[in-house]
Design an enzyme around this catalytic site. Structure first.
Site, PDB file in Angstrom:
ATOM      1  N   CYS A 104       0.839  -1.206   0.000  1.00  0.00           N
ATOM      2  CA  CYS A 104       0.000   0.000   0.000  1.00  0.00           C
ATOM      3  C   CYS A 104       0.868   1.249   0.000  1.00  0.00           C
ATOM      4  CB  CYS A 104      -0.909   0.006   1.221  1.00  0.00           C
ATOM      5  SG  CYS A 104      -1.970   1.469   1.351  1.00  0.00           S
TER       6      CYS A 104
ATOM      7  N   CYS B 137       0.407   5.519   7.486  1.00  0.00           N
ATOM      8  CA  CYS B 137      -0.877   5.070   8.031  1.00  0.00           C
ATOM      9  C   CYS B 137      -0.683   4.155   9.232  1.00  0.00           C
ATOM     10  CB  CYS B 137      -1.676   4.355   6.944  1.00  0.00           C
ATOM     11  SG  CYS B 137      -3.297   3.789   7.492  1.00  0.00           S
TER      12      CYS B 137
ATOM     13  N   CYS C 112      -2.019  -0.468   9.500  1.00  0.00           N
ATOM     14  CA  CYS C 112      -1.287  -1.733   9.335  1.00  0.00           C
ATOM     15  C   CYS C 112       0.079  -1.649  10.013  1.00  0.00           C
ATOM     16  CB  CYS C 112      -1.097  -2.054   7.851  1.00  0.00           C
ATOM     17  SG  CYS C 112      -2.624  -2.409   6.967  1.00  0.00           S
TER      18      CYS C 112
ATOM     19  N   CYS D  92      -6.793   0.965  -0.026  1.00  0.00           N
ATOM     20  CA  CYS D  92      -6.596   0.217   1.217  1.00  0.00           C
ATOM     21  C   CYS D  92      -6.684  -1.262   0.887  1.00  0.00           C
ATOM     22  CB  CYS D  92      -7.645   0.595   2.265  1.00  0.00           C
ATOM     23  SG  CYS D  92      -7.402  -0.273   3.848  1.00  0.00           S
TER      24      CYS D  92
ATOM     25  N   GLN E 156     -18.394  -9.717  12.300  1.00  0.00           N
ATOM     26  CA  GLN E 156     -17.040 -10.179  12.036  1.00  0.00           C
ATOM     27  C   GLN E 156     -16.519  -9.447  10.805  1.00  0.00           C
ATOM     28  OE1 GLN E 156     -15.360 -11.939  14.091  1.00  0.00           O
ATOM     29  NE2 GLN E 156     -17.038 -12.635  15.413  1.00  0.00           N
TER      30      GLN E 156
ATOM     31  N   GLU F 146     -27.210 -11.292  25.279  1.00  0.00           N
ATOM     32  CA  GLU F 146     -26.451 -10.155  24.744  1.00  0.00           C
ATOM     33  C   GLU F 146     -26.904  -8.879  25.455  1.00  0.00           C
ATOM     34  OE1 GLU F 146     -24.291  -7.416  23.050  1.00  0.00           O
ATOM     35  OE2 GLU F 146     -23.909  -9.531  22.599  1.00  0.00           O
TER      36      GLU F 146
ATOM     37  N   ASP G 120     -18.250 -15.216  23.567  1.00  0.00           N
ATOM     38  CA  ASP G 120     -17.430 -14.390  22.660  1.00  0.00           C
ATOM     39  C   ASP G 120     -17.496 -12.943  23.136  1.00  0.00           C
ATOM     40  OD1 ASP G 120     -16.020 -13.264  20.587  1.00  0.00           O
ATOM     41  OD2 ASP G 120     -17.578 -13.538  19.080  1.00  0.00           O
TER      42      ASP G 120
ATOM     43  N   CYS H 209     -10.986 -11.982  20.910  1.00  0.00           N
ATOM     44  CA  CYS H 209     -10.167 -11.118  20.066  1.00  0.00           C
ATOM     45  C   CYS H 209      -8.972 -10.567  20.825  1.00  0.00           C
ATOM     46  CB  CYS H 209     -11.017  -9.970  19.506  1.00  0.00           C
ATOM     47  SG  CYS H 209     -11.721  -8.897  20.786  1.00  0.00           S
TER      48      CYS H 209
END
Length: 410
Positions: free
Chosen positions: A63, A69, A72, A146, A246, A293, A341, A367
């Site tokens: 990129c 940026c 990443c 991107c 996701q 939830e 999760d 995560c």
């Protein structure tokens, strides 16, 4: 600030190269293991690093914005060592909690690009900037490409910028959450100027011209031309405006497969922190499911999906803040398996209740390797045995990694 020659021995958890020295570790942004660099050093950070000997694993970034940026971290690392580094993030987090386990190879689940992007817009004189913040800065990189995003979002960047320009506050930034659905792009704008109400006709017209499915501003749906549908394993669900999904379809499918395999033949399953039903809707094809939830919009989307005949088993749900009020041991009694999760902070309170329960199978999705390891330690101390831990990479080139762990009670 002194200049030094440094030998990089490993990658840190944020993707920085680490040089081990007699005075402690020195972190070198952009450096890779095996490289020799010369840099100015202040405290434990290196600046203006020049690579004197490059790693064989170094590749050209894909990129044009990569150097500035902050989106990443590791476009310059080849695929195989990159995926092994991601696996190492999970291995090291478990080890920090005293858990030695054979973690599976990382599943690369970035195919097709991210279908969900969170972009920032701000004023720069008479111009509008749209993109991501620079590394370690509040300044915005005005992106024109991107490589991690779905091509449909990339091609819409000029239109998104034009839309954001109409509702930018006089000071500060606004946020655009863009989701590519089966009906087109769903755009949600937050922190817009308070006077956006008088621009609703123009915003509606602009949304139509751009071909977007839906536009929401500050939580209000301005216009919906087509319901922004998501395919949850063959079950249609209308996304909540700006809601969590996701990031990639490939990751959703990989995580769901691991969850379904982990649950096995359980007939009564609790899906905790269920969101809009990513796992619950798939689980309900073969088991009775109770989804829990805390987010009202996610629950509303889940409820709406259930109102259409889908050929599912019995599904119940409740809205509940599991951090403050986890399901306790007696409430867990009816379930053969539990899936959880949670957000990045993890599920410690819920793990503590599961640890004293009689649930036979637990599938933990996370995560955040650090909080996953903490929660797994609670469960292991309560008598559960780890069966598998599988990393899933859906945030390409970043330090973020998902993982699915399966535990059984002895």
């Amino acid at each position: 600030m002194s200049e030094r020659e440094l030998i990089i021995s490993e990658l840190g958890h944020r993707g920085d190269g680490i040089a081990r020295t007699e005075t402690g570790p020195i972190y070198v942004e952009g450096a890779l293991p095996g490289e020799v660099v010369r840099a100015r050093v202040e405290n434990d950070r290196a600046f203006d690093a020049v690579i004197e000997t490059a790693s064989a694993d170094r590749i050209p970034p894909v990129c044009r914005h990569y150097e500035a940026c902050g989106g990443c971290s590791l476009q310059h690392l080849a695929d195989a060592p990159y995926l092994e580094w991601k696996r190492g993030l999970v291995v090291n987090a478990l080890r920090d909690r005293g858990i030695e386990f054979a973690v599976a190879d990382t599943i690369a689940a970035t195919a097709g690009g991210r279908r969900r992007a969170v972009l920032t817009a701000a004023r720069a004189g008479n111009h509008t900037l749209l993109g991501y913040h620079e590394k370690a800065s509040h300044r915005l990189v005005n992106i024109s490409e991107c490589p991690v995003l779905d091509p449909a979002i990339v091609s819409a960047l000029p239109g998104l910028k034009a839309l954001a320009a109409q509702v930018l506050p006089k000071k500060g930034e606004l946020r655009l959450t863009v989701l590519n659905t089966t009906a087109g792009l769903d755009v949600s704008i937050d922190k817009a100027d308070k006077d956006y109400n008088r621009k609703i006709p123009m915003l509606s017209q602009k949304t139509a011209e751009l071909g977007f499915a839906r536009l929401s501003v500050n939580g209000e749906v301005i216009v919906e031309f087509r319901p922004p549908m998501l395919d949850m394993g063959g079950i249609g669900l209308v996304a909540a405006p700006g809601g969590f999904t996701q990031a990639t379809v490939a990751a959703e499918e990989a995580l769901s497969r691991l969850v379904l395999e982990g649950v096995g033949k359980a007939k009564r399953v609790a899906d905790l922190y269920s969101g809009a039903g990513t796992f619950a809707l798939r689980l309900a094809r073969k088991a009775n499911v109770h989804a829990v939830e805390g987010d009202a919009a996610a629950m509303a989307a889940f409820d709406k999906a259930l109102r259409k005949p889908q050929g599912l088993k019995k599904v119940t749900f409740e809205r509940r803040d599991l951090t403050r009020r986890p399901l306790v041991r007696d409430e867990l009694e009816p379930f053969n398996a539990v899936v959880f999760d949670p957000p990045r902070a993890g599920a410690q309170a819920q793990a503590e209740q599961l640890a004293i329960s009689k649930v036979k199978t637990i599938v933990a999705v996370s995560c955040n390797p650090a909080t996953l390891a903490r929660d797994l330690k609670v469960l292991i101390d309560g008598g559960y045995v780890l069966q598998s831990v599988t990393p899933v990479d859906q945030f390409h080139y970043s330090p973020h990694i998902e993982a699915v762990a399966v535990l059984k009670r002895e």
